[in-house]
Design a protein around this motif. Structure first.
Motif, PDB file in Angstrom:
ATOM      1  N   VAL A 161     -11.090  52.820  43.324  1.00  0.00           N
ATOM      2  CA  VAL A 161     -10.900  51.245  43.061  1.00  0.00           C
ATOM      3  C   VAL A 161     -11.897  50.400  42.487  1.00  0.00           C
ATOM      4  O   VAL A 161     -10.609  49.413  41.831  1.00  0.00           O
ATOM      5  CB  VAL A 161     -11.780  50.772  44.960  1.00  0.00           C
ATOM      6  N   ARG A 162     -13.068  51.183  41.501  1.00  0.00           N
ATOM      7  CA  ARG A 162     -12.830  50.591  40.299  1.00  0.00           C
ATOM      8  C   ARG A 162     -11.686  50.884  39.780  1.00  0.00           C
ATOM      9  O   ARG A 162     -11.781  50.109  37.980  1.00  0.00           O
ATOM     10  CB  ARG A 162     -14.136  51.413  39.954  1.00  0.00           C
ATOM     11  N   ARG A 165      -9.138  48.014  39.341  1.00  0.00           N
ATOM     12  CA  ARG A 165      -9.380  47.398  39.071  1.00  0.00           C
ATOM     13  C   ARG A 165      -9.509  46.826  37.402  1.00  0.00           C
ATOM     14  O   ARG A 165      -9.386  46.082  36.891  1.00  0.00           O
ATOM     15  CB  ARG A 165     -10.840  46.469  39.834  1.00  0.00           C
ATOM     16  N   ARG A 166     -10.261  48.653  36.889  1.00  0.00           N
ATOM     17  CA  ARG A 166      -9.728  47.787  35.288  1.00  0.00           C
ATOM     18  C   ARG A 166      -8.811  48.276  34.806  1.00  0.00           C
ATOM     19  O   ARG A 166      -8.807  48.175  33.999  1.00  0.00           O
ATOM     20  CB  ARG A 166     -11.063  49.197  35.041  1.00  0.00           C
TER      21      ARG A 166
END
Length: 167
Positions: A161-162, A165-166
């Motif tokens: 998820v991280r 998002r980036r």
């Protein structure tokens, strides 16, 4: 602490791999030093742990984002296999079958039966799979295995998820 884990996905994957290899070492200690014999479900959990360790290690080796994200997706699948097997074994331990039988080992099942019959027999478990030979803080090996597989999967999902998002 959470930012330290999620900001360095390759380091996190390496730590997951290291933790898996340590858990495998402990499983071998329990088998060869303590004398506990693994049941078919324990062996499947070990294979899932090996697969998770190797995938996490491969994901940590290359700096490419696509590489570690792909390895993380496959590692989540390995966590799912391990967690499913550990949950089934925990269920058998909490609600043991009325007729306790000592089933064949994993290799005996695969050698004797076709894979289409052997896999359901492995997941069905045997009397050995319902036995609780070792506990730590009230939990059996299967209980702890389930918790670790779920924890690794949650960390891997957070990494993905991280990473998305980036992008």
């Amino acid at each position: 602490m959470l930012n330290w884990i999620l900001n360095a996905p390759r380091r996190t994957l390496a730590l997951i791999s290291l933790a898996c290899f340590a858990m495998l070492g402990f499983a071998l200690y329990l088998q060869h030093v303590v004398g506990l014999e693994p049941c078919p479900m324990c062996i499947v959990q070990r294979y899932a742990l090996v697969l998770l360790a190797v995938l996490a290690l491969l994901g940590s080796l290359r700096p490419s984002r696509a590489w570690w994200m792909g390895a993380s997706v496959l590692a989540i699948a390995a966590c799912g296999l391990g967690a499913f097997t550990a949950a089934r074994q925990s269920w058998l331990q909490w609600f043991p079958p009325e007729i306790v039988t000592c089933g064949r080992d994993f290799y005996g099942l695969v050698e004797r039966y076709p894979i289409s019959r052997a896999i359901p027999m492995i997941f069905r478990g045997s009397g050995d799979c319902s036995a609780i030979d070792w506990t730590f803080l009230g939990g059996s090996i299967a209980n702890w295995s389930f918790l670790w597989f779920v924890a690794f999967a949650l960390v891997l999902v957070a990494l993905l998820v991280r990473g998305l998002r980036r992008a």
